[in-house]
Design a protein around this motif. Structure first.
Motif, PDB file in Angstrom:
ATOM      1  N   GLU A 302     -19.357   8.179  13.026  1.00 13.12           N
ATOM      2  CA  GLU A 302     -17.976   8.334  13.365  1.00 13.12           C
ATOM      3  C   GLU A 302     -17.364   8.221  14.234  1.00 13.12           C
ATOM      4  N   SER A 303     -16.361   8.350  13.815  1.00 12.62           N
ATOM      5  CA  SER A 303     -15.364   7.824  14.285  1.00 12.62           C
ATOM      6  C   SER A 303     -14.909   9.280  15.393  1.00 12.62           C
ATOM      7  N   GLY A 322     -14.818   9.102   5.212  1.00  8.74           N
ATOM      8  CA  GLY A 322     -15.486   7.766   5.219  1.00  8.74           C
ATOM      9  C   GLY A 322     -15.279   6.646   4.500  1.00  8.74           C
ATOM     10  N   ASP A 359      -9.499   5.033  13.692  1.00 11.26           N
ATOM     11  CA  ASP A 359     -11.203   4.867  13.001  1.00 11.26           C
ATOM     12  C   ASP A 359     -11.863   3.306  12.977  1.00 11.26           C
ATOM     13  N   ASP A 360     -11.729   1.922  12.969  1.00  9.88           N
ATOM     14  CA  ASP A 360     -12.036   0.861  13.174  1.00  9.88           C
ATOM     15  C   ASP A 360     -12.488   0.168  14.623  1.00  9.88           C
ATOM     16  N   SER A 363     -15.490   3.610  16.144  1.00  2.08           N
ATOM     17  CA  SER A 363     -15.728   3.340  15.689  1.00  2.08           C
ATOM     18  C   SER A 363     -16.886   2.773  16.563  1.00  2.08           C
ATOM     19  N   LYS A 366     -18.010   3.373  20.315  1.00  2.00           N
ATOM     20  CA  LYS A 366     -18.969   4.026  20.315  1.00  2.00           C
ATOM     21  C   LYS A 366     -20.774   3.477  19.710  1.00  2.00           C
ATOM     22  N   ARG A 367     -20.272   3.110  18.025  1.00  2.00           N
ATOM     23  CA  ARG A 367     -21.407   1.613  18.254  1.00  2.00           C
ATOM     24  C   ARG A 367     -22.083   1.251  18.756  1.00  2.00           C
TER      25      ARG A 367
END
Length: 377
Positions: A302-303, A322, A359-360, A363, A366-367
């Motif tokens: 998650e963000s 989410g 958020d996007d 995230s 991090k991804r």
């Protein structure tokens, strides 16, 4: 009726002079519309003949459908003028024939001769009426195109999809992302599969947007000319969404390719005397397993901002939030297929931009870091 006293009726009613005058007016109107269509098309296509802030503002105020409507009106009026020209010629010929029959009826010496002439006149009247109906039908068909009809819902949606397929892919990705997130709450494998499809659509949309010269120009004009207008922000938010949405799909493919290649090489090395296809089955299996595992791993990330804001909440609550965040993307995507509304479009861009920043983007970063840790040698 005095003109056709001997026949008793007018076999070819009409005024050729009036038709000819109307034909001239329609032709002049068609010519003017054709010139207007050419000028507007040049303006909308960013012609070098007019540049600057005023030109940009004027183009932004023009409907993207206006050049098409002008061209359609020009074609319709030109066709109407051509049809009326043919009707004028037919009317002149029919009236000349009617005058000849009137003269023959007036000169008839016997009832039989008068009957024959009137029979011919009635045949002319029938032919004249049929020709008039044909011309009326073609004129109605032409004038139907003069003003745009309000399209039905499905027709309007299909038109917008075909008009901008890249945006259509972005919207479809957002909608599938929301559906996948909701399904994953109850059946994670199915939800993950849906989200992977959505990620693939994001990647395709990203490729199409980046290859679109108009899309690139809206971004470069902002940085090079300071034109931070609505097009710039919409394109920026779209680029952010496409990039963030494509990360899971790209990471899954890259992870699967790495594992599949390693498995295929190991199988081939273990049986060097076998055919080159020896490593295909284990490579495919390893690709599928690694891609799925990476996708599932990234799905659960998650963000960092959302995680910090909800650090005291349960995982179930976080998952539901989410889904709610993803649903806002689906809603704004669906708004693209409603009636054209500038305020609604700007509002959707603002909502998507806020979601992208909060958020996007976090995230995706991090991804990407997690994916790189899996992919690096």
């Amino acid at each position: 009726m005095a003109e056709h006293a001997a026949l008793g009726f007018d076999p070819a009613p009409g005024n050729p002079a009036a038709v000819l005058a109307l034909t001239g007016k329609l032709g002049a109107s068609a010519k003017s519309l054709g010139e207007a269509s050419r000028v507007v098309t040049d303006l909308v296509s960013h012609s070098s003949s007019w540049q600057g802030e005023a030109a940009t503002a004027f183009r932004a105020s023009l409907s993207r459908d206006l050049p098409r409507y002008l061209a359609s009106a020009h074609t319709s009026l030109a066709e109407a003028a051509r049809r009326l020209t043919g009707w004028h010629d037919t009317l002149v010929a029919h009236r000349e024939l009617a005058a000849r029959y009137e003269a023959q009826a007036a000169a008839a010496k016997t009832p039989e001769a008068l009957t024959d002439v009137r029979r011919l006149a009635r045949e002319l009247a029938a032919e004249h009426a049929a020709a008039a109906r044909r011309v009326a039908a073609t004129l109605n068909a032409a004038t139907d195109k003069l003003a745009p009809k309000e399209p039905g819902l499905l027709s309007s949606i299909w038109h917008k999809i075909t008009e901008d397929p890249a945006d259509a892919l972005s919207n479809a990705s957002a909608i599938l992302g929301a559906i996948g997130a909701g399904v994953a709450l109850f059946f994670p494998p199915a939800g993950l599969a849906i989200m992977l499809v959505g990620s693939g659509l994001s990647l395709a949309a990203l490729a199409m947007h980046v290859s679109d010269a108009k899309f690139r120009k809206s971004l470069t004009d902002g940085f090079t000319k300071g034109q931070f207008d609505a097009d710039f922000w919409k394109s920026s938010v779209t680029l952010l969404g496409d990039t963030a949405g494509s990360v899971p799909g790209v990471a899954a493919i890259a992870s699967g390719a790495k594992a599949g290649t390693a498995a295929a090489r190991a199988a081939t090395a273990a049986a060097p005397e076998a055919s080159a296809l020896t490593g295909l089955a284990p490579g495919t299996t390893a690709f599928r397993q690694a891609a799925w595992s990476t996708s599932d791993d990234l799905r659960q990330i998650e963000s960092p901002l959302t995680g910090w804001a909800m650090r005291s909440s349960t995982q179930e609550t976080r998952d539901r939030v989410g889904v709610l965040v993803a649903t806002t993307g689906a809603v704004t995507a669906g708004c693209d297929y409603g009636p054209d509304n500038e305020d609604l479009e700007h509002g959707s861009t603002a909502v998507d931009g806020t979601r992208g920043v909060l958020d996007d983007a976090p995230s995706a970063i991090k991804r990407s870091g997690r994916a790189w840790s899996v992919l690096r040698p």
